[in-house]
Design a protein around this motif. Sequence first.
Motif, PDB file in Angstrom:
ATOM      1  N   UNK A   1      -2.925   4.660  12.524  1.00 57.63           N
ATOM      2  CA  UNK A   1      -3.727   3.448  11.198  1.00 57.63           C
ATOM      3  C   UNK A   1      -4.772   3.565  11.172  1.00 57.63           C
ATOM      4  N   UNK A   2      -5.195   4.491   9.625  1.00 61.34           N
ATOM      5  CA  UNK A   2      -6.984   4.299   9.822  1.00 61.34           C
ATOM      6  C   UNK A   2      -7.841   3.135   8.713  1.00 61.34           C
ATOM      7  N   UNK A   3      -6.451   2.366   8.604  1.00 62.87           N
ATOM      8  CA  UNK A   3      -7.436   1.560   7.269  1.00 62.87           C
ATOM      9  C   UNK A   3      -6.565   0.106   8.489  1.00 62.87           C
ATOM     10  N   UNK A   4      -7.297  -0.930   8.366  1.00 58.13           N
ATOM     11  CA  UNK A   4      -8.026  -1.957   8.486  1.00 58.13           C
ATOM     12  C   UNK A   4      -7.467  -3.347   8.098  1.00 58.13           C
TER      13      UNK A   4
ATOM     14  N   UNK B   1      -4.682   0.618  -2.890  1.00 52.84           N
ATOM     15  CA  UNK B   1      -5.642   0.122  -2.304  1.00 52.84           C
ATOM     16  C   UNK B   1      -6.000   1.578  -1.043  1.00 52.84           C
ATOM     17  N   UNK B   2      -5.111   1.990  -0.582  1.00 47.08           N
ATOM     18  CA  UNK B   2      -5.342   2.422  -0.005  1.00 47.08           C
ATOM     19  C   UNK B   2      -5.508   3.947   0.136  1.00 47.08           C
TER      20      UNK B   2
ATOM     21  N   UNK C   1       2.113  -5.709   6.408  1.00 47.86           N
ATOM     22  CA  UNK C   1       1.111  -5.359   6.258  1.00 47.86           C
ATOM     23  C   UNK C   1       0.483  -4.191   7.182  1.00 47.86           C
ATOM     24  N   UNK C   2       0.854  -4.196   8.346  1.00 48.09           N
ATOM     25  CA  UNK C   2       0.619  -2.916   9.179  1.00 48.09           C
ATOM     26  C   UNK C   2       1.439  -2.133   8.995  1.00 48.09           C
ATOM     27  N   UNK C   3       3.192  -1.888   8.835  1.00 43.70           N
ATOM     28  CA  UNK C   3       3.929  -1.313   8.505  1.00 43.70           C
ATOM     29  C   UNK C   3       3.261  -0.249   7.268  1.00 43.70           C
ATOM     30  N   UNK C   4       3.044  -1.529   5.616  1.00 46.81           N
ATOM     31  CA  UNK C   4       2.950  -0.732   4.677  1.00 46.81           C
ATOM     32  C   UNK C   4       1.406   0.743   4.797  1.00 46.81           C
ATOM     33  N   UNK C   5       0.575  -0.481   5.634  1.00 45.75           N
ATOM     34  CA  UNK C   5      -0.379   0.815   5.597  1.00 45.75           C
ATOM     35  C   UNK C   5      -0.479   2.032   6.496  1.00 45.75           C
ATOM     36  N   UNK C   6       0.745   1.905   7.798  1.00 52.86           N
ATOM     37  CA  UNK C   6       0.878   3.419   8.206  1.00 52.86           C
ATOM     38  C   UNK C   6       1.962   4.319   7.272  1.00 52.86           C
ATOM     39  N   UNK C   7       2.283   3.749   6.776  1.00 52.82           N
ATOM     40  CA  UNK C   7       2.816   4.661   6.178  1.00 52.82           C
ATOM     41  C   UNK C   7       1.912   5.342   4.775  1.00 52.82           C
ATOM     42  N   UNK C   8       1.427   4.286   4.169  1.00 49.85           N
ATOM     43  CA  UNK C   8       0.203   4.568   3.172  1.00 49.85           C
ATOM     44  C   UNK C   8      -1.077   5.459   3.976  1.00 49.85           C
ATOM     45  N   UNK C   9      -1.059   5.992   4.872  1.00 50.47           N
ATOM     46  CA  UNK C   9      -2.400   6.381   5.464  1.00 50.47           C
ATOM     47  C   UNK C   9      -1.994   7.715   5.056  1.00 50.47           C
ATOM     48  N   UNK C  10      -0.664   7.984   5.405  1.00 52.87           N
ATOM     49  CA  UNK C  10       0.188   9.433   5.201  1.00 52.87           C
ATOM     50  C   UNK C  10      -0.014  10.135   3.657  1.00 52.87           C
ATOM     51  N   UNK C  11      -0.512   9.191   2.220  1.00 51.67           N
ATOM     52  CA  UNK C  11      -0.806   9.950   1.226  1.00 51.67           C
ATOM     53  C   UNK C  11      -1.723  10.230   1.100  1.00 51.67           C
ATOM     54  N   UNK C  12      -1.645  11.018   0.422  1.00 48.73           N
ATOM     55  CA  UNK C  12      -3.182  12.350  -0.516  1.00 48.73           C
ATOM     56  C   UNK C  12      -4.274  10.318  -0.405  1.00 48.73           C
ATOM     57  N   UNK C  13      -6.042  10.867  -0.358  1.00 47.93           N
ATOM     58  CA  UNK C  13      -6.214   9.639  -0.912  1.00 47.93           C
ATOM     59  C   UNK C  13      -7.641  10.552  -1.577  1.00 47.93           C
ATOM     60  N   UNK C  14      -8.649   9.982  -2.151  1.00 45.44           N
ATOM     61  CA  UNK C  14     -10.089  10.213  -2.328  1.00 45.44           C
ATOM     62  C   UNK C  14     -10.382  10.564  -1.467  1.00 45.44           C
TER      63      UNK C  14
END
Length: 451
Positions: free
Chosen positions: A6-9, A285-286, A312-325
């Motif tokens: 997970x990259x987002x802290x 936000x991610x 929150x960590x679980x959400x971020x782990x999935x969210x980090x897989x989405x395309x981002x800016x």
Amino acid sequence: MMETMRRTKIVTTLGPASQNLVAELVEAGASVVRINCSHMTTEEVGAAVRSARAQSETVSILVDIQGPKLRLIDGIDATGDEVVLWQSGHGPGPNVGFDPHAIGVKSGERILVNDGRIELSALEVAPHMVRARVVRGGTAQGRRGVNLPDTEVKVEMYSAKDRADIAAAVEAGVDWIALSFVQRAEDVLEARRMVPEGVRILSKIERPQALAVLDEICEASDAVMAARGDLGVEIPFARLPVAQRTIAMAALRAGVVSVCATEMLESMITGSRPTRAEVSDVTNAVRDGFDCVMLSAETAIGHDPIGTVKAMAAILTEADLVDRIRSPFADTHPDSAAVAAATVALAARLKTKTILAVTFTGHNAELLAACRAPSQIIAATADRRVATRLMARYGVTPVMAPRPHSTDDAIELAVQSAKRAGLVSDGELIVVCLSRTSPRSDTDTIYVYRA
């Protein structure tokens, strides 16, 4: 291993529910703990920093000073056509804790009370008072906040307590200082003069005046926060998502850390799972490009701080897989980002899962994070303070390793530390960046290395 994937802290706020649970919060997924000075004495601030460090030697510690928050002193009844606000001690009330005339309120400017639930418009401003028309009426108890969205507030940025809190936090070993109600870059530079070089500065973006000079504030800061509580009062609420993305993009251009804050998992103060809207909010936000997301009351006073961090960590782990800016940092800083951008490009071409930054000051790991490397970034440093500061950086996992002068020895020691931490496997192909000139020089060399 979740933290490496997970990259987002996650920033967690300490309070009565969590101040003795720092190690457990880190185990659940927190990278940074926040200490809010608003309801603490200076002695308590220093003690809170020392307590957090005693509980975890790896967590990054952020102290959030109160700053020039404007408040009611006693209750207000704004159910009529007009109301007069008096500086405390100068009139019959309702009383406020500031002089409206001295801080720059002008006729026609808005005065918002209790998170904007009451809206007033200044009609007459004189020393120690303002007479205002009631635009949206209501009542509010004392100590509620007052916002002046149209006013460039002329008030001392740092009170005596703020300065004492900063000094106490620095003495206790804080990593980050967060500044409230920043309006201009000079506010940040003033704080910079109060802290040693190793302490990082985060500017909370809470006012429209700060949005107007956002690039200058980013240039002066090490991090910025989309503090959506007060910001969402001072600008129209419908504009808040655009402002949030604007803050994230400005931070990406400047290569500084960005934090998205306020009500991210608010329902979990009392509930056991987040709402669907909250999950979407965190994911957005991610997607906007923030380095960190912050939990406030959820962990300070919530019924299950550990469960909230895990959610929150679980959400971020999935969210980090989405395309981002895509980060524009390498394009806006072609010289300083040249080696970092080349490292990231090489890792992407080789499809390596790991970049190893051998670093004395943490600077090359910060540049790699600013370039938004798709690989995990392992920052090997001999300085524990550098390691804890880097915990706030997107995608960076610090490890402790000696830094001998020999490049070959430095790489081997760093790889062995990463292996012991379970971050690198035997035989894994990794990309390494470091300085060949000296341990303290800028990064000048990239290696492809078989662990």
